[in-house]
Design a protein around this motif. Structure first.
Motif, mmCIF file in Angstrom:
data_model
loop_
_atom_site.group_PDB
_atom_site.id
_atom_site.type_symbol
_atom_site.label_atom_id
_atom_site.label_comp_id
_atom_site.label_asym_id
_atom_site.label_seq_id
_atom_site.Cartn_x
_atom_site.Cartn_y
_atom_site.Cartn_z
ATOM 1 N N PRO A 9 7.023 -0.693 -8.019
ATOM 2 C CA PRO A 9 7.694 0.605 -8.164
ATOM 3 C C PRO A 9 6.679 1.736 -8.346
ATOM 4 O O PRO A 9 5.770 1.629 -9.172
ATOM 5 C CB PRO A 9 8.554 0.411 -9.417
ATOM 6 N N TYR A 10 6.806 2.763 -7.538
ATOM 7 C CA TYR A 10 5.909 3.928 -7.524
ATOM 8 C C TYR A 10 4.476 3.571 -7.126
ATOM 9 O O TYR A 10 3.553 4.345 -7.369
ATOM 10 C CB TYR A 10 5.937 4.658 -8.882
ATOM 11 N N GLY A 11 4.295 2.429 -6.509
ATOM 12 C CA GLY A 11 2.974 2.037 -6.027
ATOM 13 C C GLY A 11 2.549 2.854 -4.816
ATOM 14 O O GLY A 11 3.382 3.320 -4.027
ATOM 15 N N LEU A 12 1.246 3.004 -4.670
ATOM 16 C CA LEU A 12 0.673 3.854 -3.609
ATOM 17 C C LEU A 12 -0.317 3.081 -2.758
ATOM 18 O O LEU A 12 -1.196 2.385 -3.286
ATOM 19 C CB LEU A 12 -0.042 5.056 -4.244
ATOM 20 N N ASN A 13 -0.167 3.190 -1.444
ATOM 21 C CA ASN A 13 -1.246 2.826 -0.520
ATOM 22 C C ASN A 13 -1.970 4.133 -0.232
ATOM 23 O O ASN A 13 -1.456 4.986 0.511
ATOM 24 C CB ASN A 13 -0.682 2.210 0.764
ATOM 25 N N PRO A 14 -3.145 4.349 -0.838
ATOM 26 C CA PRO A 14 -3.730 5.692 -0.917
ATOM 27 C C PRO A 14 -4.196 6.217 0.436
ATOM 28 O O PRO A 14 -4.302 5.461 1.410
ATOM 29 C CB PRO A 14 -4.913 5.495 -1.871
ATOM 30 N N PRO A 15 -4.476 7.525 0.503
ATOM 31 C CA PRO A 15 -4.941 8.112 1.769
ATOM 32 C C PRO A 15 -6.118 7.344 2.354
ATOM 33 O O PRO A 15 -7.122 7.103 1.670
ATOM 34 C CB PRO A 15 -5.328 9.535 1.354
ATOM 35 N N HIS A 16 -5.979 6.978 3.622
ATOM 36 C CA HIS A 16 -7.004 6.181 4.292
ATOM 37 C C HIS A 16 -6.888 6.421 5.800
ATOM 38 O O HIS A 16 -5.948 7.063 6.266
ATOM 39 C CB HIS A 16 -6.837 4.690 3.980
ATOM 40 N N PHE A 51 -0.893 7.829 4.366
ATOM 41 C CA PHE A 51 -0.610 7.204 3.073
ATOM 42 C C PHE A 51 0.830 6.720 3.067
ATOM 43 O O PHE A 51 1.657 7.112 3.909
ATOM 44 C CB PHE A 51 -0.815 8.210 1.930
ATOM 45 N N GLN A 52 1.134 5.864 2.063
ATOM 46 C CA GLN A 52 2.511 5.432 1.818
ATOM 47 C C GLN A 52 2.711 5.316 0.302
ATOM 48 O O GLN A 52 1.870 4.729 -0.392
ATOM 49 C CB GLN A 52 2.802 4.073 2.463
#
Length: 225
Positions: free
Chosen positions: A103-110, A159-160
């Motif tokens: 929950p609220y996890g991020l695949n950061p800008p890449h 990102f996601q």
């Protein structure tokens, strides 16, 4: 055969030969040329096994069955299925990745330097987006739901973010056997050796103490290899 028809065929053949004579896309960050053939030899991609020796396991990977471990600072984990996991993908120009989100996890800008990505949401709700190149730097974003698909063009920052209160899962299809990944924060602030503070303070227009703080952080890598 008429002269006009013959000239057309010659022109078409010439155009086809020019179109098919371009260099292959790079499958790694770089490939330094060598003059001494005694040096270790690398190829753009991987060496090929004799096709007669291929087995079903060369085209198989079970690693996407289970969720990735999202117990990290980012709350996400990317499990790739590329040529490193599936040898049979060599030269075929495609790969996959499973992306798990707490929950609220991020695949950061890449970025993926060698592939366009198309993402399909299997479970959950994701806020996704990418930024266009200079000078616009326009953010193109969307909230995705189960079954939705979104495309991230090759080489653009994207990102996601899981905006839901439950876990989310997505599958990324990538147009390269080895798409590569450069996580922006890790590359800029976690490079080894570190980028000069003078460079980063000027680039980001902030105080040196801010850069020193950022470079002192542990930058989480949310990819399995």
């Amino acid at each position: 055969m008429g002269a006009n028809t013959f000239a057309y065929i010659v022109l078409l053949a010439t155009a086809f030969s020019v179109a098919s004579a371009s260099d292959p896309s790079p499958l790694q960050d770089f490939c330094v040329a060598v003059n001494d053939t005694k040096d270790t030899v690398f190829v753009n991609g991987k060496f090929c096994r004799d096709p007669k020796l291929a087995t079903p396991n060369d085209f198989f990977f079970s690693g996407l069955r289970l969720p990735g471990n999202t117990s990290n600072k980012l709350g996400s984990m990317v499990t790739p299925a590329n040529v490193a996991q599936i040898p049979g993908l060599n030269t075929l120009g495609v790969s996959l990745a499973r992306v798990d989100f707490a929950p609220y996890g991020l695949n950061p800008p890449h970025i993926h330097p060698r592939a366009t990505e198309i993402l399909t949401v299997l479970e959950g709700t994701l806020y996704v987006g990418f930024v266009t190149s200079n000078p616009e730097n326009r953010l193109i974003c969307k909230v995705l739901y189960k079954g939705d698909v979104f495309v991230f063009p090759q080489g653009l920052i994207h990102f996601q973010l899981n905006v839901g209160t439950t876990n989310a899962v997505a599958i990324a299809s990538l147009a390269s056997q080895n798409p590569g990944v450069i996580t922006i924060a890790n590359a800029v602030f976690g490079s080894k050796p570190a980028i000069s503070v003078d460079v980063l303070t000027k680039a980001f227009q902030v105080d040196k103490n801010v850069i020193n703080y950022l470079q002192s952080q542990f930058w989480t890598d949310n990819h399995t290899y």
